[in-house]
Design an enzyme around this catalytic site. Structure first.
Site, PDB file in Angstrom:
ATOM      1  CG  HIS A  47      -1.942   1.611   0.958  1.00 30.64           C
ATOM      2  ND1 HIS A  47      -3.197   1.048   0.772  1.00 30.64           N
ATOM      3  CD2 HIS A  47      -2.253   2.557   1.574  1.00 30.64           C
ATOM      4  CE1 HIS A  47      -3.909   2.603   0.952  1.00 30.64           C
ATOM      5  NE2 HIS A  47      -3.083   2.885   1.133  1.00 30.64           N
ATOM      6  CB  CYS A  48       1.783   3.537  -2.653  1.00 32.08           C
ATOM      7  SG  CYS A  48       3.036   4.906  -3.238  1.00 32.08           S
ATOM      8  N   PRO A  49       1.469   4.425   0.345  1.00 31.68           N
ATOM      9  CG  PRO A  49       2.583   5.930   1.797  1.00 31.68           C
ATOM     10  CD  PRO A  49       2.537   5.307   1.384  1.00 31.68           C
TER      11      PRO A  49
END
Length: 305
Positions: free
Chosen positions: A131-133
């Protein structure tokens, strides 16, 4: 169970937050400084100027497109009616460590091979990498190629940005030492830099300093990230698989063998497509499939190992 985060909103609205807005602002700021404060006033429309402008516009534009692709596209949702194929050859079926079909207790659905549950998005994602912020979205099966192409082009644009600004600063210093006139600013105004002339271009100097201060750490971090993902692609691994191994073993293969490592070239084909000439081109749509993958066992059975 609780509905997915922002389920009532369209994906495009749900994915754009302050972090994404800040990233887009950095995109725009660095491109403005490079074009309006460096290329146009210094190189103008000469061959080097046009070449640099065209190259930067292509790499930055492709990076922006693929970044938005990663922000706005679904990374890969598990089909609601997906079930493990009970008649499939047992040698290539993923199972839980303790045996049995993979099942997500939170989503109350069966999990296809390589899928994982994202605690942030609150749903399972096909071939989830992480999951890429910075995109406020997962990187998964349908947008991983776009993510990789983004890393390639954004690094190319950043390296060019640093080179242009550094060369321009050196040009201004030499012009001041040699008491020559230099064109600065978006209007390409001619300014004599000697005899206190540098004080008249402080704003442009400040903007270029800020741009360089942003571009340097970004380039270092993103080059390291690109190098890491190149290693993963060559092994056909996700970040999760590298950290945890293939949580659900594939029957018929030793536990230490990564079942999806088909060799560097076939791994690249699996992730980037069958046409090597298009591997670094931006995708026109999401990667199809995502509920099954070729394994080492499949390659051996077909005599392609």
């Amino acid at each position: 169970g609780r509905p997915a985060r922002g389920a009532a909103m369209p994906p495009a609205v749900r994915s754009v937050n302050l972090t994404v807005g800040a990233a887009l602002a950095v995109f725009g700021f660095l491109y403005y400084v490079d074009v309006a404060l460096v290329i146009v006033p210094w190189l103008s429309y000469s061959v080097p100027g046009v070449t640099n402008l065209a190259t930067l516009t292509y790499t930055a534009g492709t990076a922006l497109y693929t970044y938005l692709f990663c922000v706005l596209r679904d990374p890969g949702s598990v089909p609601p009616d997906w079930q493990p194929d009970a008649e499939a050859d047992s040698s290539v079926q993923e199972v839980k460590r303790k045996g049995g079909a993979r099942f997500c207790q939170k989503c109350q659905r069966h999990k296809p091979p390589r899928s994982h549950h994202c605690r942030v998005c609150q749903r399972c994602v096909l071939r989830m990498d992480h999951h890429c912020p910075y995109t406020n979205n997962c990187v998964g099966h349908t947008n991983y190629r776009a993510f990789l192409v983004f890393l390639i082009h954004v690094n190319a644009a950043l390296v060019q940005t640093i080179g242009l600004i550094a060369a321009h600063v050196l040009h201004l210093v030499q012009a001041a030492q040699q008491q020559r006139v230099a064109r600065v600013g978006a209007s390409a105004k001619a300014v004599a830099l000697h005899g206190g002339g540098l004080q008249r271009v402080w704003l442009w100097a400040l903007l270029q300093t800020v741009a360089l201060a942003l571009a340097l750490p970004l380039t270092i971090g993103l080059l390291l990230l690109l190098g890491w993902h190149i290693q993963l692609v060559l092994r056909n691994q996700t970040t999760i698989e590298h950290q945890e191994g293939v949580t659900a073993k594939v029957k018929g293969l030793p536990a230490e063998v990564h079942p999806y490592d088909l060799g560097p070239y076939h791994n690249l084909e699996q992730i980037l497509g069958d046409n090597p000439a298009a591997w670094v081109c931006p995708p026109s749509g999401p990667t199809q499939g995502g509920t099954s993958y070729v394994t080492v066992w499949d390659m051996a059975r077909l005599g392609m190992s």
